[in-house]
Structures are given as structure tokens and as C-alpha cells.
Design a protein around this motif. Structure first.
Motif, PDB file in Angstrom:
ATOM      1  N   LEU A 198      15.049 -23.948  12.208  1.00 43.85           N
ATOM      2  CA  LEU A 198      14.876 -22.684  12.940  1.00 43.85           C
ATOM      3  C   LEU A 198      14.545 -21.530  12.005  1.00 43.85           C
ATOM      4  N   LYS A 199      15.155 -21.553  10.813  1.00 38.88           N
ATOM      5  CA  LYS A 199      14.901 -20.444   9.874  1.00 38.88           C
ATOM      6  C   LYS A 199      13.436 -20.465   9.408  1.00 38.88           C
ATOM      7  N   GLU A 200      12.927 -21.659   9.124  1.00 41.47           N
ATOM      8  CA  GLU A 200      11.515 -21.747   8.710  1.00 41.47           C
ATOM      9  C   GLU A 200      10.591 -21.360   9.863  1.00 41.47           C
ATOM     10  N   TYR A 201      10.993 -21.720  11.069  1.00 37.87           N
ATOM     11  CA  TYR A 201      10.169 -21.376  12.238  1.00 37.87           C
ATOM     12  C   TYR A 201      10.146 -19.854  12.448  1.00 37.87           C
ATOM     13  N   ALA A 202      11.285 -19.212  12.187  1.00 37.33           N
ATOM     14  CA  ALA A 202      11.325 -17.743  12.279  1.00 37.33           C
ATOM     15  C   ALA A 202      10.348 -17.125  11.279  1.00 37.33           C
ATOM     16  N   THR A 203      10.326 -17.676  10.071  1.00 37.52           N
ATOM     17  CA  THR A 203       9.409 -17.168   9.039  1.00 37.52           C
ATOM     18  C   THR A 203       7.957 -17.338   9.478  1.00 37.52           C
ATOM     19  N   ALA A 262      16.319 -14.114  16.939  1.00 44.39           N
ATOM     20  CA  ALA A 262      17.184 -15.096  17.614  1.00 44.39           C
ATOM     21  C   ALA A 262      17.225 -16.400  16.823  1.00 44.39           C
ATOM     22  N   LEU A 263      16.063 -16.841  16.346  1.00 37.33           N
ATOM     23  CA  LEU A 263      16.011 -18.091  15.582  1.00 37.33           C
ATOM     24  C   LEU A 263      16.850 -17.988  14.304  1.00 37.33           C
ATOM     25  N   GLU A 264      16.764 -16.816  13.667  1.00 43.26           N
ATOM     26  CA  GLU A 264      17.512 -16.624  12.408  1.00 43.26           C
ATOM     27  C   GLU A 264      19.007 -16.509  12.642  1.00 43.26           C
TER      28      GLU A 264
END
Ligand SMILES: [Zn+2]
Length: 270
Positions: free
Chosen positions: A185-190, A225-227
Motif C-alpha cells: 500500500l505504501k508503494e501504491y501511495a507513492t 488513506a493508503l499510507e
């Protein structure tokens, strides 16, 4: 099948049962159909009534509610990483859940089979091609932008002439991350923060399971939200088995943007 004209030469077609939006964008020489839903006859009738132009058929990503009607067409474009030749993880996921229900629950097999039908993509003789960088519809160009996440091949379609983005399930007030266990999720937020810069000047995001378009500034709230998602801030959903981990729901209060829910495995919230 409900048809709504969303913008000039742009239509949203939505079925009554599962409520998945497909989009028809017409140019002077070709029309682009984004997603084929469950291939309802009514969809084909409505598309035929809206345009007689040759169709370019595209999937936002390879999932049954977007792709099960692909067999009605000769050629379908999907994001390269979602090409069926690479395997169909969503069919594997659906079968695993169905197996779980057959073995571990009292749900009658006939019902499991019926539900499973909606979880499988049934391919036919259609040919799959990876998406090009852009489609020239004649006086209207639709660009493509990879957005790996919900599935590895998920792709955004951009319509610069209408300042509209078409995102399938890549961004959603109720986002499913567990459909791609590899996703962090953190990479997707980036990735979405980078996309926000690329999408400057665009105004709306049309998605598959929502009535209206999302405002473009929803991207920042979605990335927030993802982060913020974390295993200890989320709750397990106990109605799904047969998956590698228990799916958790993380609810985020995005203030003026309302609630955003993320459905993910705890290992994806690292
Ligand atoms: Zn999907």
C-alpha cells in the motif's frame, strides 16, 4: 442497462445487477469501449444504438466484472501484465474461495457454483493485445498510463480533450488491494502521488463502481488513506476464506472527501 451521457461523445453504461460502469468514447472514425462487464445482450444493443463506428475494445484490468464479455469481440486490449497468457490470478482466487465454501461451510454447492460464475472470466476465441500508448479515434486521442496495483496490469485511460481520467478500480472509495497480494500500500501511495503530478490539468476521474466522477484532488486523500493503513488500525473480515491471509478493512476519514475504505491483507500494510 442504463445509459448516461457523461460528456460530449462520452457515455456510461451501467447494468442493474452488479452496477459496473463501462464507458463508450466516440471519435470520428472509431469508438472505444472500456470494459465489457458480463457481456449482457442489453449492453451490445445499447452500444449498437449509440454508435455504428468500428469498436476498439479495452479492459481497464482483467477482472470478471470488467472482462467477462470479452468473448463477444475479436480483439481486446489489456495492460501487458494482465495478458491472459500470463495466467489469470483472479480466476485462481475465485476458485480458492469457492473451494473453501464447499469444504468448510453449509452453503449448498448449487449456490457456490452460481456465485462462482460471476467470479470467473470465461474467455472465447478473442485475441488479446497489450495496450498501446494511445488510441487515435479520429479527432480524439485517448492515452494510456499504467497504474499497477489493483491488478498488475491495471491501466488508466486519459482523455485530454475532456480533462477526464478513466481508472477502472485503480482508485476507489472502497479500494480492493487484496486482489493483488504483491501490492504494498505504501508503494501504491507513492505511485499515485507521482501520477497526481502527471495528471495536472485533469478534472475528473471516472471509475467502475461509482455513480459520478471523483474530483481529481481525491488522489491526495486516497494516497493519504493508503499510507495510514496499518494492521492494528484495521479490522479482519471473517466472511471470506480460501485466501492466503484474512482480508482486513481499514477505514479512513478523508474529511471533505468522505470515508475511504481499503480492503487488504495485513502484510500489504507494511
Ligand atoms: Zn477489479
Amino acid at each position: 442497462m442504463r445509459v448516461r451521457k457523461t460528456e460530449q461523445d462520452s457515455y456510461m453504461l451501467t447494468d442493474a445487477l452488479v452496477r459496473v460502469n463501462r464507458f463508450l468514447l466516440t471519435g470520428k472514425e472509431r469508438a472505444l469501449l472500456l470494459d465489457t462487464g458480463y457481456g449482457e445482450k442489453s449492453m451490445m444493443r445499447k452500444v449498437g444504438a449509440l454508435t455504428q463506428l468500428p469498436l476498439v475494445v479495452v479492459n481497464s484490468h482483467l477482472h470478471p466484472d470488467h472482462s467477462d464479455g470479452n468473448h463477444l469481440f475479436e480483439t481486446v486490449y489489456v495492460g501487458e501484465a494482465d495478458m491472459p497468457a500470463r495466467g489469470m490470478p483472479s480466476n485462481g482466487l475465485a476458485r480458492a474461495v469457492a473451494d473453501h465454501f464447499r469444504k468448510n461451510t453449509a452453503v449448498p454447492n448449487a449456490i457456490v457454483d452460481k456465485v462462482l460464475k460471476y467470479g470467473l472470466i470465461n474467455t472465447g476465441t478473442e485475441k488479446y493485445l497489450p495496450m498501446p500508448d494511445a488510441y487515435d479515434l479520429g479527432g480524439r486521442t485517448i492515452e494510456t498510463l499504467p497504474c499497477p496495483g489493483h491488478t498488475p496490469g491495471s491501466t488508466l485511460l486519459l482523455d485530454p480533450s475532456r480533462r477526464s481520467v478513466y481508472a477502472g478500480d485503480a482508485i476507489n472509495p472502497g479500494f480492493w488491494a487484496f486482489t493483488n497480494a504483491e501490492l504494498s500500500l505504501k508503494e501504491y501511495a507513492t505511485l499515485w502521488r507521482e501520477l497526481a503530478a502527471r495528471l495536472r490539468g485533469y478534472e475528473k476521474i471516472w471509475i467502475s463502481h461509482h455513480r459520478g466522477a471523483l474530483p481529481i484532488d481525491r488522489i491526495g486523500a486516497f494516497a493519504d488513506a493508503l499510507e495510514a493503513a496499518a494492521p492494528d488500525k484495521s479490522k479482519p473480515l471473517n466472511f471470506v476464506g480460501g485466501l492466503p491471509e484474512t482480508v482486513h478493512i481499514f477505514k479512513y476519514d478523508a474529511k471533505k472527501h468522505g470515508a475511504i475504505c481499503v480492503f487488504a491483507y495485513p502484510s500489504q500494510m507494511r
